[in-house]
Structures are given as structure tokens and as C-alpha cells.
Design a protein around this motif. Structure first.
Motif, PDB file in Angstrom:
ATOM      1  N   PRO A 192      22.360  50.497  49.046  1.00  0.00           N
ATOM      2  CA  PRO A 192      23.564  49.743  48.664  1.00  0.00           C
ATOM      3  C   PRO A 192      24.827  50.580  48.710  1.00  0.00           C
ATOM      4  O   PRO A 192      25.887  50.080  49.082  1.00  0.00           O
ATOM      5  N   LEU A 193      24.753  51.845  48.360  1.00  0.00           N
ATOM      6  CA  LEU A 193      25.947  52.689  48.432  1.00  0.00           C
ATOM      7  C   LEU A 193      26.379  52.884  49.890  1.00  0.00           C
ATOM      8  O   LEU A 193      27.580  52.931  50.205  1.00  0.00           O
ATOM      9  N   THR A 194      25.394  53.009  50.766  1.00  0.00           N
ATOM     10  CA  THR A 194      25.730  53.142  52.192  1.00  0.00           C
ATOM     11  C   THR A 194      26.371  51.861  52.711  1.00  0.00           C
ATOM     12  O   THR A 194      27.345  51.899  53.487  1.00  0.00           O
ATOM     13  N   ARG A 195      25.824  50.699  52.280  1.00  0.00           N
ATOM     14  CA  ARG A 195      26.417  49.427  52.692  1.00  0.00           C
ATOM     15  C   ARG A 195      27.861  49.305  52.196  1.00  0.00           C
ATOM     16  O   ARG A 195      28.746  48.830  52.906  1.00  0.00           O
ATOM     17  N   ILE A 196      28.075  49.709  50.945  1.00  0.00           N
ATOM     18  CA  ILE A 196      29.438  49.644  50.395  1.00  0.00           C
ATOM     19  C   ILE A 196      30.394  50.508  51.218  1.00  0.00           C
ATOM     20  O   ILE A 196      31.511  50.091  51.566  1.00  0.00           O
ATOM     21  N   ARG A 197      29.982  51.716  51.538  1.00  0.00           N
ATOM     22  CA  ARG A 197      30.849  52.606  52.314  1.00  0.00           C
ATOM     23  C   ARG A 197      31.128  52.022  53.687  1.00  0.00           C
ATOM     24  O   ARG A 197      32.294  51.992  54.157  1.00  0.00           O
ATOM     25  N   ASN A 198      30.098  51.550  54.371  1.00  0.00           N
ATOM     26  CA  ASN A 198      30.298  51.006  55.725  1.00  0.00           C
ATOM     27  C   ASN A 198      31.170  49.747  55.676  1.00  0.00           C
ATOM     28  O   ASN A 198      32.035  49.537  56.558  1.00  0.00           O
ATOM     29  N   ARG A 199      30.938  48.919  54.652  1.00  0.00           N
ATOM     30  CA  ARG A 199      31.722  47.694  54.552  1.00  0.00           C
ATOM     31  C   ARG A 199      33.199  48.005  54.307  1.00  0.00           C
ATOM     32  O   ARG A 199      34.094  47.367  54.876  1.00  0.00           O
ATOM     33  N   LEU A 200      33.451  48.985  53.455  1.00  0.00           N
ATOM     34  CA  LEU A 200      34.842  49.366  53.193  1.00  0.00           C
ATOM     35  C   LEU A 200      35.496  49.978  54.429  1.00  0.00           C
ATOM     36  O   LEU A 200      36.686  49.752  54.708  1.00  0.00           O
ATOM     37  N   ASN A 201      34.756  50.757  55.197  1.00  0.00           N
ATOM     38  CA  ASN A 201      35.309  51.326  56.450  1.00  0.00           C
ATOM     39  C   ASN A 201      35.661  50.218  57.438  1.00  0.00           C
ATOM     40  O   ASN A 201      36.719  50.256  58.094  1.00  0.00           O
ATOM     41  N   ASP A 202      34.742  49.219  57.531  1.00  0.00           N
ATOM     42  CA  ASP A 202      35.030  48.100  58.445  1.00  0.00           C
ATOM     43  C   ASP A 202      36.234  47.286  57.959  1.00  0.00           C
ATOM     44  O   ASP A 202      37.032  46.787  58.766  1.00  0.00           O
ATOM     45  N   LEU A 256      38.820  48.318  56.388  1.00  0.00           N
ATOM     46  CA  LEU A 256      40.078  49.014  56.679  1.00  0.00           C
ATOM     47  C   LEU A 256      40.609  48.672  58.068  1.00  0.00           C
ATOM     48  O   LEU A 256      41.817  48.711  58.326  1.00  0.00           O
ATOM     49  N   GLN A 257      39.679  48.334  58.987  1.00  0.00           N
ATOM     50  CA  GLN A 257      40.073  48.036  60.356  1.00  0.00           C
ATOM     51  C   GLN A 257      40.168  46.534  60.624  1.00  0.00           C
ATOM     52  O   GLN A 257      40.555  46.121  61.724  1.00  0.00           O
ATOM     53  N   GLY A 258      39.832  45.684  59.650  1.00  0.00           N
ATOM     54  CA  GLY A 258      39.843  44.244  59.872  1.00  0.00           C
ATOM     55  C   GLY A 258      41.088  43.591  59.314  1.00  0.00           C
ATOM     56  O   GLY A 258      42.004  44.241  58.777  1.00  0.00           O
ATOM     57  N   ASP A 259      41.089  42.256  59.418  1.00  0.00           N
ATOM     58  CA  ASP A 259      42.224  41.489  58.923  1.00  0.00           C
ATOM     59  C   ASP A 259      42.071  41.232  57.429  1.00  0.00           C
ATOM     60  O   ASP A 259      41.119  41.703  56.795  1.00  0.00           O
ATOM     61  N   ASP A 260      42.991  40.447  56.863  1.00  0.00           N
ATOM     62  CA  ASP A 260      42.965  40.194  55.429  1.00  0.00           C
ATOM     63  C   ASP A 260      41.718  39.447  54.991  1.00  0.00           C
ATOM     64  O   ASP A 260      41.164  39.704  53.922  1.00  0.00           O
ATOM     65  N   LYS A 261      41.294  38.495  55.822  1.00  0.00           N
ATOM     66  CA  LYS A 261      40.099  37.732  55.474  1.00  0.00           C
ATOM     67  C   LYS A 261      38.871  38.643  55.401  1.00  0.00           C
ATOM     68  O   LYS A 261      38.054  38.538  54.482  1.00  0.00           O
ATOM     69  N   ALA A 262      38.754  39.527  56.362  1.00  0.00           N
ATOM     70  CA  ALA A 262      37.619  40.455  56.376  1.00  0.00           C
ATOM     71  C   ALA A 262      37.676  41.385  55.160  1.00  0.00           C
ATOM     72  O   ALA A 262      36.650  41.730  54.570  1.00  0.00           O
ATOM     73  N   LYS A 263      38.911  41.775  54.795  1.00  0.00           N
ATOM     74  CA  LYS A 263      39.037  42.656  53.631  1.00  0.00           C
ATOM     75  C   LYS A 263      38.614  41.930  52.359  1.00  0.00           C
ATOM     76  O   LYS A 263      37.935  42.496  51.493  1.00  0.00           O
ATOM     77  N   ASP A 264      39.022  40.667  52.205  1.00  0.00           N
ATOM     78  CA  ASP A 264      38.633  39.897  51.021  1.00  0.00           C
ATOM     79  C   ASP A 264      37.123  39.748  50.927  1.00  0.00           C
ATOM     80  O   ASP A 264      36.517  39.918  49.856  1.00  0.00           O
ATOM     81  N   GLU A 265      36.478  39.405  52.067  1.00  0.00           N
ATOM     82  CA  GLU A 265      35.013  39.263  52.075  1.00  0.00           C
ATOM     83  C   GLU A 265      34.337  40.595  51.741  1.00  0.00           C
ATOM     84  O   GLU A 265      33.341  40.640  51.019  1.00  0.00           O
ATOM     85  N   ALA A 266      34.895  41.681  52.286  1.00  0.00           N
ATOM     86  CA  ALA A 266      34.305  43.001  52.011  1.00  0.00           C
ATOM     87  C   ALA A 266      34.430  43.371  50.540  1.00  0.00           C
ATOM     88  O   ALA A 266      33.498  43.920  49.931  1.00  0.00           O
ATOM     89  N   LEU A 267      35.575  43.052  49.933  1.00  0.00           N
ATOM     90  CA  LEU A 267      35.763  43.375  48.521  1.00  0.00           C
ATOM     91  C   LEU A 267      34.820  42.567  47.639  1.00  0.00           C
ATOM     92  O   LEU A 267      34.246  43.099  46.686  1.00  0.00           O
ATOM     93  N   ARG A 268      34.673  41.257  47.947  1.00  0.00           N
ATOM     94  CA  ARG A 268      33.749  40.447  47.147  1.00  0.00           C
ATOM     95  C   ARG A 268      32.309  40.944  47.270  1.00  0.00           C
ATOM     96  O   ARG A 268      31.578  41.021  46.284  1.00  0.00           O
ATOM     97  N   ALA A 269      31.898  41.279  48.478  1.00  0.00           N
ATOM     98  CA  ALA A 269      30.538  41.797  48.677  1.00  0.00           C
ATOM     99  C   ALA A 269      30.363  43.148  47.981  1.00  0.00           C
ATOM    100  O   ALA A 269      29.297  43.459  47.415  1.00  0.00           O
ATOM    101  N   THR A 270      31.428  43.946  48.028  1.00  0.00           N
ATOM    102  CA  THR A 270      31.362  45.260  47.368  1.00  0.00           C
ATOM    103  C   THR A 270      31.229  45.107  45.857  1.00  0.00           C
ATOM    104  O   THR A 270      30.480  45.843  45.208  1.00  0.00           O
ATOM    105  N   ILE A 271      31.966  44.143  45.311  1.00  0.00           N
ATOM    106  CA  ILE A 271      31.858  43.892  43.865  1.00  0.00           C
ATOM    107  C   ILE A 271      30.439  43.469  43.503  1.00  0.00           C
ATOM    108  O   ILE A 271      29.870  43.929  42.500  1.00  0.00           O
ATOM    109  N   ASP A 272      29.828  42.598  44.327  1.00  0.00           N
ATOM    110  CA  ASP A 272      28.452  42.168  44.050  1.00  0.00           C
ATOM    111  C   ASP A 272      27.488  43.348  44.073  1.00  0.00           C
ATOM    112  O   ASP A 272      26.642  43.505  43.179  1.00  0.00           O
ATOM    113  N   ASP A 273      27.613  44.167  45.116  1.00  0.00           N
ATOM    114  CA  ASP A 273      26.730  45.340  45.203  1.00  0.00           C
ATOM    115  C   ASP A 273      26.973  46.314  44.047  1.00  0.00           C
ATOM    116  O   ASP A 273      26.015  46.913  43.512  1.00  0.00           O
ATOM    117  N   SER A 274      28.240  46.474  43.656  1.00  0.00           N
ATOM    118  CA  SER A 274      28.550  47.384  42.547  1.00  0.00           C
ATOM    119  C   SER A 274      27.937  46.897  41.246  1.00  0.00           C
ATOM    120  O   SER A 274      27.432  47.688  40.439  1.00  0.00           O
TER     121      SER A 274
END
Length: 474
Positions: A263-273, A275-293
Motif C-alpha cells: 500500500p505504501l508503494t501504491r500511495i507513492r506511485n499514485r501521488l507521482n502519477d 503530479l503529472q495528471g489533470d485536476d480530476k486525476a489528482k482528486d481521484e489520487a487523493l481520495r484513493a490515497t486517503i483510503d489507503d492511509s
């Protein structure tokens, strides 16, 4: 040898020997006073009484009668000793003493001990020798009037040779007995200290081996059931607990490294992705990161709870609790969730005695049991929570379902940390729920047992029943 002499057991043995010898000495002094002391007082009383009688006889009948009475008394075969001397001539008028004891000249009017010679006679009355004897007596001076020139020296004594021989013999026996007692006490102390030191050295040897890293060492016990065996058993129990905790720490470290790395690796990879995506991708990444956290935090909280309970810190104050009342509260809380999940929730109780425990931890255990049934009784239709008295006087708490159950060969593993069987891999969870229950049971001195559960109405699977048995409250 020097080490034995420095042991506490040897010092205590010496103290006991000294106290015992002192008690024997006091007892001997009391017995001496009650026997020989009283005998000596009685002898002095008899001598004073005879002198008083002779003085009265002299004052009423004169010296002639005194001489005849002393001659009569010396003719008797007893231990009485008399001597009558006329002064100032110094002539011996009567008596069975051959000479005036020198001690009498310096102790006139007081008691004195002296030695005298007594003839030995055979059965025919013939003298066959002289025997040295010991006596105690008193010498008094008799006068017809206070200004009379003529006086008489009267010596009255008693043969005490037999009594003095017995007294000396008794003193010798008591002295030898005291010496033997002290010597025997020292020998017993040495033997006892050597035996005790040997058993203590075994404990020290085990402790040195454990300090060197060999946690599998245990203190050997003799099976005698004495205090050293109790100490060894308690130390072994402590070492078992330490070894379990150390193994648990190693296991937790390995499991954390393995199960949390993903899960920590997924969080890191998701956050890296992100950073390079649009706002929608960032919102989805943050929500998924919160769930994993949250899952990671839940895992850490579960591990922390297990560690606190196993160390005794999280158990809190143990007091008599009503298992039935706690189960009723949990049933009210979980029955709607079970019905929403398609299960029939059955709650069965019977009059149950109170048990000693923590209300919060027992509630947590029941919650974990029910969570486990709701998650893994896939395809089942019924969950049963049951509380009743145990045959041994405690209480029995069980949760059963009619789901697929757990194979008998896998049942011992489900209480281990991070263990998730193959059929539960697709179900969310960390594999710590039943590990927490196991820690709670151990903190309460309760036992856990896995059994077949409820039979499914379609005869599919055997279900699973988890039974927790509490000991009766003290």
C-alpha cells in the motif's frame, strides 16, 4: 568452600544454631537451678536446722549433753558430719572428723565447702582404705554466757560428694551435647548450603545462557514442589512470555515490511502519477490515497492494541463483569448490520455467573467475532451469538455462522497476525482481528477454540464456531 560460607543459607543456619544453643543453655540453667540449686539450698537449710537444735540443747542441758548427742549422731551411718572442740584447749570432744577443716577458721558463721578423708570399710567392718570426699558445712561457737571464758566450736556438715559428682557429670554431658549440636548444625548448614547453591547455580547458568542469546533455555525443575521449583516455574513462564513477545516482534516486523510495503508503494506511485495528471486525476489520487492511509492507520492501531494488551498495559482494571449484558449490547448494535447483509441474527442466552475481566476488551472481542462472521460467512444465511455458563463455573461465549467455514488443518493459523486464508484474500481486512481477540483471551486467562459451525440449509459447508471460555471470578 569459601563461597558456601558466604551464602545466605549458611549464615541463616549459623544464626539458627546460635539461637538453638542459647535456648538449650537457658533450659539447662533452669533445670540446674530447679535441681542442683534446690538441693544445695535444702542442704544449707538442714545444716542450719541442726545447728539451731544443738544450740538449744547446749543452752538448756550444757556441754555434757551436747557431747553425748553428737557422739550418738556420729554413730549413725548417714552423710552427717560433726565435730565438737573445746576451747581454748583445742581438744576434740566428739565427732567423726579427724581434723578441723582450714576453711572453717576463715568462714566462722558462714557456709563453706571442704574436703575430708573418710575411711572405707568392708562387709566385716574392717577399714580397707581412705576415700577423699567433699562436704559442705558451717562452724559456730557456743558459750554458756556472753562473758564465759570456756567456749565450744561446733562443726555441722553434710557429705555432698555424690551430688557434686552428678553435677559435674551433668555439666560435662551438657557441654558435650552443646558442642555436638553446634558441630552438627555447621555440618548441616554446609550440606544444605551446598545443595541450595547447586540449584541456584543452575538458575544462574540458565540466566547466563539466555543473556548470551539462547532464549530457548529454561530453568530445570526437580518436581519437588518447593519454593525453588515454584521460582523455576515462574521464571520459565516469564521466559516463555518473553520468547513469545520477541517472536511476535520479529513476526510483526516481517509482516509490516511485507504487508505494508504494497500500500505504501501504491500511495507513492499514485501521488507521482497525480503530479503529472489533470485536476480530476489528482482528486481521484487523493481520495484513493486517503483510503489507503486509513487502512494503514487501522493496521498500525490494531498492532498497537495487540502490543498493549499483551504487555498488560491495555488490559485496564479487571473486575467482575456481566457477559450477558455485554453480549446484549453488541447484539443490538450488530443485528441491523447482519440483517442488511442478508443474515438471520440469533441471540441465545442463559443465566451466567459473572467473570473477572475488562468490559471494553470483551466488547472488542465480541465485535471482532461478529465482524469476522459478517465478512467471511459468504453464502451463509445465519449468525448466532450465544452466552451461557461453563461446566467449570465460568462463562462460555461463542459466535457461529453457516458459511463455508475453515478447514481443520488451517484453523490453528487464523489467530496469527496478518494471516488471511485463500478464500478471504478478496475480502478487505488486515488479518489482525482474530489476533487481537487472541491477545484479549490471553489477558483474561480465557481459552479459544474453533469448532464446526451451523449447518447450512442446503448442506453446503459446515460453518465456523469460535468459542471463548472464561474462568470463574475469584
Amino acid at each position: 568452600m569459601l563461597r558456601i560460607l558466604r551464602t545466605t543459607s549458611f549464615r541463616f543456619t549459623l544464626i539458627y544454631v546460635v539461637l538453638f544453643a542459647g535456648a538449650v543453655a537457658l533450659l539447662g540453667a533452669y533445670l540446674y537451678s530447679a535441681t542442683f540449686g534446690e538441693a544445695a539450698k535444702q542442704t544449707d537449710t538442714v545444716i542450719d536446722s541442726e545447728i539451731s537444735v544443738l544450740a538449744d540443747l547446749f543452752s538448756t542441758s550444757g556441754s555434757g549433753m551436747l557431747t553425748r548427742v553428737i557422739r550418738q549422731r556420729t554413730a549413725w551411718s548417714d552423710d552427717a558430719i560433726y565435730m565438737l572442740i573445746g576451747a581454748p584447749s583445742g581438744a576434740v570432744l566428739a565427732g567423726n572428723l579427724t581434723a578441723l577443716p582450714p576453711e572453717a577458721l576463715t568462714a566462722e558463721g558462714d557456709f563453706f565447702n571442704f574436703k575430708f578423708e573418710k575411711p572405707l570399710v568392708d562387709a566385716a567392718g574392717r577399714e580397707v582404705g581412705i576415700q577423699q570426699r567433699e562436704a559442705r558445712g558451717k562452724m559456730m561457737r557456743f558459750r554458756a554466757s556472753a562473758d564465759a571464758e570456756q567456749s565450744y566450736l561446733v562443726v555441722v556438715a553434710r557429705d555432698i560428694a555424690s551430688r557434686e559428682f552428678l553435677r559435674a557429670r551433668s555439666q560435662s554431658v551438657v557441654t558435650r551435647a552443646a558442642m555436638v549440636t553446634i558441630a552438627l548444625g555447621v555440618v548441616i548448614g554446609l550440606v544444605f548450603s551446598r545443595s541450595l547453591l547447586g540449584r541456584v547455580e543452575v538458575v544462574n547458568k540458565t540466566a547466563r545462557a539466555i543473556r548470551g542469546g539462547d532464549l530457548g533455555q529454561r530453568v530445570p525443575t526437580t518436581g519437588s514442589g518447593d519454593e525453588l521449583d515454584d521460582l523455576g516455574s515462574n521464571l520459565n513462564s516469564m521466559l516463555d512470555q518473553i520468547e513469545r513477545l520477541m517472536a511476535g516482534m520479529r513476526e510483526v516486523s516481517d509482516n509490516i515490511a511485507h504487508d505494508l510495503r504494497s500500500p505504501l508503494t501504491r500511495i507513492r506511485n499514485r501521488l507521482n502519477d497525480a503530479l503529472q495528471g489533470d485536476d480530476k486525476a489528482k482528486d481521484e489520487a487523493l481520495r484513493a490515497t486517503i483510503d489507503d492511509s486509513e487502512k494503514v492507520l487501522a493496521t498500525f492501531n490494531a498492532l498497537l492494541s495487540i502490543a498493549r494488551i499483551q504487555s498488560g498495559e491495555g488490559a485496564g482494571v479487571m473486575a467482575p463483569i456481566d457477559i450477558v449484558a455485554i453480549a446484549e449490547e453488541m447484539a443490538e448494535l450488530y443485528e441491523p448490520a447482519a440483517q442488511d447483509a442478508g443474515f438471520e441474527f440469533v441471540f441465545i442466552t442463559a443465566p451466567t455467573p459473572p467473570v473477572k475481566g475488562s468490559r471494553e476488551l470483551v466488547s472488542q472481542a465480541i465485535a471482532n467475532f461478529l465482524d469476522n462472521a459478517l465478512k467471511y460467512a459468504e453464502g451463509g444465511t445465519r449468525i448466532e451469538l450465544k452466552v451461557g455458563p461453563a461446566k467449570t463455573g465460568g462463562a462460555v461465549l461463542s459466535v457461529a455462522d453457516d458459511g463455508p467455514g475453515v478447514e481443520p488443518e488451517s484453523r490453528d493459523r487464523i489467530f496469527e497476525r496478518f494471516v488471511r486464508l485463500e478464500q478471504s484474500r478478496s475480502t478487505p481486512g488486515s488479518g489482525l482481528g482474530l489476533s487481537l481477540v487472541s491477545a484479549i483471551a490471553r489477558a483474561h486467562g480465557a481459552t479459544l477454540e474453533l469448532q464446526d459451525g451451523l449447518q447450512h440449509k442446503n448442506d453446503e459447508g459446515c460453518g465456523l464456531r469460535i468459542v471463548m471460555t472464561f474462568a470463574p471470578a475469584d
